[in-house]
Design a protein around this motif. Sequence first.
Motif, PDB file in Angstrom:
ATOM      1  N   GLN A   6       9.146  22.768  -5.170  1.00 44.42           N
ATOM      2  CA  GLN A   6       8.935  21.736  -3.571  1.00 44.42           C
ATOM      3  C   GLN A   6       8.646  20.490  -3.694  1.00 44.42           C
ATOM      4  O   GLN A   6       9.422  19.462  -3.730  1.00 44.42           O
ATOM      5  N   ALA A   7       7.538  20.503  -4.351  1.00 47.38           N
ATOM      6  CA  ALA A   7       7.394  19.099  -4.387  1.00 47.38           C
ATOM      7  C   ALA A   7       8.152  18.491  -5.786  1.00 47.38           C
ATOM      8  O   ALA A   7       8.359  16.925  -5.535  1.00 47.38           O
ATOM      9  N   GLY A   8       8.143  19.302  -6.571  1.00 50.26           N
ATOM     10  CA  GLY A   8       9.174  18.671  -8.171  1.00 50.26           C
ATOM     11  C   GLY A   8      10.133  17.986  -7.602  1.00 50.26           C
ATOM     12  O   GLY A   8      11.205  17.463  -7.726  1.00 50.26           O
ATOM     13  N   TRP A   9      11.485  18.519  -6.368  1.00 53.07           N
ATOM     14  CA  TRP A   9      12.447  18.437  -6.022  1.00 53.07           C
ATOM     15  C   TRP A   9      12.122  17.228  -5.337  1.00 53.07           C
ATOM     16  O   TRP A   9      12.857  16.223  -5.401  1.00 53.07           O
ATOM     17  N   ARG A  10      11.442  17.530  -4.437  1.00 56.79           N
ATOM     18  CA  ARG A  10      11.194  16.333  -3.740  1.00 56.79           C
ATOM     19  C   ARG A  10      10.674  14.639  -4.357  1.00 56.79           C
ATOM     20  O   ARG A  10      11.516  14.175  -4.692  1.00 56.79           O
ATOM     21  N   VAL A  11       9.893  14.629  -5.111  1.00 63.07           N
ATOM     22  CA  VAL A  11       9.793  13.158  -6.071  1.00 63.07           C
ATOM     23  C   VAL A  11      10.825  12.922  -6.789  1.00 63.07           C
ATOM     24  O   VAL A  11      11.391  12.083  -7.051  1.00 63.07           O
ATOM     25  N   LEU A  12      12.022  14.150  -7.084  1.00 61.09           N
ATOM     26  CA  LEU A  12      12.445  13.026  -7.556  1.00 61.09           C
ATOM     27  C   LEU A  12      14.081  13.495  -7.311  1.00 61.09           C
ATOM     28  O   LEU A  12      14.583  12.586  -7.613  1.00 61.09           O
ATOM     29  N   VAL A  13      14.413  13.326  -6.045  1.00 63.72           N
ATOM     30  CA  VAL A  13      15.349  13.390  -5.038  1.00 63.72           C
ATOM     31  C   VAL A  13      15.265  13.273  -3.675  1.00 63.72           C
ATOM     32  O   VAL A  13      15.599  11.885  -3.352  1.00 63.72           O
ATOM     33  N   THR A  14      14.429  13.843  -3.000  1.00 61.01           N
ATOM     34  CA  THR A  14      14.237  13.157  -1.464  1.00 61.01           C
ATOM     35  C   THR A  14      13.360  11.980  -1.240  1.00 61.01           C
ATOM     36  O   THR A  14      13.082  11.463  -0.250  1.00 61.01           O
ATOM     37  N   ALA A  15      12.475  12.156  -1.749  1.00 60.30           N
ATOM     38  CA  ALA A  15      10.692  11.326  -1.564  1.00 60.30           C
ATOM     39  C   ALA A  15      11.297   9.818  -2.182  1.00 60.30           C
ATOM     40  O   ALA A  15      12.635   8.996  -2.358  1.00 60.30           O
ATOM     41  N   ARG A  16      10.855   8.777  -0.948  1.00 60.41           N
ATOM     42  CA  ARG A  16      11.094   7.967  -1.144  1.00 60.41           C
ATOM     43  C   ARG A  16       9.870   6.750  -1.223  1.00 60.41           C
ATOM     44  O   ARG A  16       8.504   6.934  -0.897  1.00 60.41           O
ATOM     45  N   ASP A  17      10.283   5.668  -1.835  1.00 61.87           N
ATOM     46  CA  ASP A  17       9.053   4.556  -2.591  1.00 61.87           C
ATOM     47  C   ASP A  17       8.254   3.812  -0.994  1.00 61.87           C
ATOM     48  O   ASP A  17       7.176   3.503  -1.472  1.00 61.87           O
ATOM     49  N   ALA A  18       8.735   4.843   0.232  1.00 66.74           N
ATOM     50  CA  ALA A  18       8.378   3.727   1.502  1.00 66.74           C
ATOM     51  C   ALA A  18       6.708   4.732   1.645  1.00 66.74           C
ATOM     52  O   ALA A  18       5.898   4.664   1.906  1.00 66.74           O
ATOM     53  N   GLU A  19       6.988   5.375   0.651  1.00 68.05           N
ATOM     54  CA  GLU A  19       5.766   7.071   1.394  1.00 68.05           C
ATOM     55  C   GLU A  19       4.276   6.713  -0.210  1.00 68.05           C
ATOM     56  O   GLU A  19       3.151   6.736   0.276  1.00 68.05           O
ATOM     57  N   CYS A  20       5.227   5.563  -0.850  1.00 68.38           N
ATOM     58  CA  CYS A  20       3.807   5.214  -1.609  1.00 68.38           C
ATOM     59  C   CYS A  20       3.057   3.969  -0.951  1.00 68.38           C
ATOM     60  O   CYS A  20       3.552   3.403  -0.252  1.00 68.38           O
ATOM     61  N   GLY A  21       2.032   4.244  -2.063  1.00 65.86           N
ATOM     62  CA  GLY A  21       0.696   2.902  -1.909  1.00 65.86           C
ATOM     63  C   GLY A  21       1.393   1.621  -2.374  1.00 65.86           C
ATOM     64  O   GLY A  21       2.504   1.362  -2.784  1.00 65.86           O
ATOM     65  N   PRO A  22       0.079   0.498  -2.109  1.00 68.92           N
ATOM     66  CA  PRO A  22       0.390  -1.166  -2.834  1.00 68.92           C
ATOM     67  C   PRO A  22       0.410  -0.633  -3.762  1.00 68.92           C
ATOM     68  O   PRO A  22      -0.246   0.375  -4.794  1.00 68.92           O
ATOM     69  N   PRO A  23       0.803  -1.884  -4.439  1.00 69.91           N
ATOM     70  CA  PRO A  23       1.319  -2.011  -5.854  1.00 69.91           C
ATOM     71  C   PRO A  23      -1.122  -2.133  -6.048  1.00 69.91           C
ATOM     72  O   PRO A  23      -1.373  -2.859  -5.384  1.00 69.91           O
ATOM     73  N   VAL A  24      -0.808  -1.334  -7.544  1.00 69.46           N
ATOM     74  CA  VAL A  24      -1.690  -1.784  -7.919  1.00 69.46           C
ATOM     75  C   VAL A  24      -1.523  -2.415  -9.428  1.00 69.46           C
ATOM     76  O   VAL A  24      -0.452  -2.198 -10.025  1.00 69.46           O
ATOM     77  N   ALA A  25      -2.785  -2.999  -9.848  1.00 67.62           N
ATOM     78  CA  ALA A  25      -2.679  -4.105 -11.140  1.00 67.62           C
ATOM     79  C   ALA A  25      -3.457  -2.667 -12.586  1.00 67.62           C
ATOM     80  O   ALA A  25      -4.468  -2.127 -12.303  1.00 67.62           O
ATOM     81  N   GLY A  26      -2.213  -3.561 -13.234  1.00 67.15           N
ATOM     82  CA  GLY A  26      -2.643  -2.356 -15.027  1.00 67.15           C
ATOM     83  C   GLY A  26      -3.085  -3.012 -15.752  1.00 67.15           C
ATOM     84  O   GLY A  26      -3.635  -2.225 -16.778  1.00 67.15           O
ATOM     85  N   LEU A  27      -3.744  -4.062 -15.453  1.00 65.24           N
ATOM     86  CA  LEU A  27      -4.773  -4.125 -16.516  1.00 65.24           C
ATOM     87  C   LEU A  27      -5.801  -4.904 -15.501  1.00 65.24           C
ATOM     88  O   LEU A  27      -5.697  -5.625 -14.608  1.00 65.24           O
ATOM     89  N   PRO A  28      -6.674  -4.569 -16.318  1.00 68.59           N
ATOM     90  CA  PRO A  28      -8.005  -5.347 -15.338  1.00 68.59           C
ATOM     91  C   PRO A  28      -8.067  -6.825 -16.139  1.00 68.59           C
ATOM     92  O   PRO A  28      -7.226  -8.039 -16.540  1.00 68.59           O
ATOM     93  N   GLY A  29      -8.777  -8.144 -15.299  1.00 69.13           N
ATOM     94  CA  GLY A  29      -9.194  -9.501 -15.456  1.00 69.13           C
ATOM     95  C   GLY A  29      -8.187 -10.381 -15.071  1.00 69.13           C
ATOM     96  O   GLY A  29      -7.699 -10.138 -13.691  1.00 69.13           O
ATOM     97  N   PRO A  30      -8.314 -10.902 -14.985  1.00 69.64           N
ATOM     98  CA  PRO A  30      -7.758 -12.261 -14.064  1.00 69.64           C
ATOM     99  C   PRO A  30      -6.351 -11.959 -13.711  1.00 69.64           C
ATOM    100  O   PRO A  30      -5.525 -12.103 -14.889  1.00 69.64           O
ATOM    101  N   LEU A  31      -5.759 -13.030 -12.268  1.00 66.92           N
ATOM    102  CA  LEU A  31      -4.282 -12.988 -12.557  1.00 66.92           C
ATOM    103  C   LEU A  31      -3.707 -13.595 -13.837  1.00 66.92           C
ATOM    104  O   LEU A  31      -2.834 -12.986 -13.772  1.00 66.92           O
TER     105      LEU A  31
END
Length: 417
Positions: A6-31
């Motif tokens: 059921q979790a797999g179905w939701r993440v593939l079809v019904t889950a929304r981007d609004a449920e996700c957390g804030p953006p994260v930095a993919g690389l360390p160091g200064p911007l």
Amino acid sequence: MRKHLQAGWRVLVTARDAECGPPVAGLPGPLWVRHAITTVLFLYLTAANILTWGHLFGTLVAVVFVLAHLLPWALSTRSPLTAWRLAMGVLVTLTVVSPLLDFPRILMGLPNLERPWSMGALALIPAIYQAAARAPRQYRLPIGVITVGLTMLASMIPLGGRVDSFFPPLFALAAVLAGVSRSQLRDTESELAWVRQDMADEQAKTAVLQERTRIARELHDIIAHHLSMIAVRTDSAPYRLSISDDRVREELAQLGVAARQALAETRGLLGVLRAEDAGPELAPQPTLGELPGLVAAANESGPAVTLTVEGEPRPVPAAVGLAVYRVTQEALSNARRHSPGAAVQVWLRHLPDGLHLVVDNDPGADPPGEAGPGNGITGMRERIGIVGGSFQAGPRPDGGYTVRASIPLAGNTEGAA
């Protein structure tokens, strides 16, 4: 198993981007370093994909394939689940399309098709990482299983008798693990922040209770003084005033009994509020008349403190005088602790209907000392609130600090001067 499906179905079809957390930095160091590395990788992958796919299928097909690889990356920050779904769609599409493209080439005797799966996987890694790092806890396992499974499937399908590289599944697995680790770190930080906030709230409540207990002990002396005076005056009234009426004598006697009973109950309440290890407080409580002495003592032990008294001084209730003294004392202590070396000005205005106190300190010349739990402001606000006044405290734009208190005076101002 059903729960995971059921979790797999939701993440593939019904889950929304609004449920996700804030953006994260993919690389360390200064911007700027992260932006520079991202830009270089983006250009490199774009050029590599165009050259490889263009050599095999022509420029138009190469542009389509490049957009298919890079679109999830572009959407990964704003819409992580949508970008991840697009990335998985790209894997499925190329897994199906590549053998269809390869079969006619084999029939025509052309060279075998070499899919640049490693390039595609690298371009899809940002979308995979953002989804794994920002998705809710129940979606992380389905994201990891689906991502690694589809990447392995795409790499294992043989084309022209050969199997594609196994590096893409390793890259995808690394991205999933990194994203899940980042999400767990975010969860831990969120829980710690909640615990810290809860502890801060409890400390604030404890500080309020402790301050009210301390104020109650200090006001006990004032109340006990007045109750004692009532008891003594009612007991001596028949003799001082030569009262012979038995009914008046009985009424005065009852008033004296009531006063002594109230005094005994007040002392009993104080005994409950006092800590077991606290000794008796024998010193009298300070009054408004002792404010110049407090300022003089502060001058001897620290920076310059000036006291300005405006208006015509007159007697004020003992509780009001105690509150003004304690607030000034705490404000001077805070100025010495948080703005060491700064000059402090104390203004006390006697208004027709009350008192107005201002304690203002300049920015400190030296680095401030270590900050405590920050209960001084709470204590001052409690003291002013108990006598029916208003209290304000806050920093100045230049780095100084100002404490203001206004206390209305009741009609009966008999008490300490």
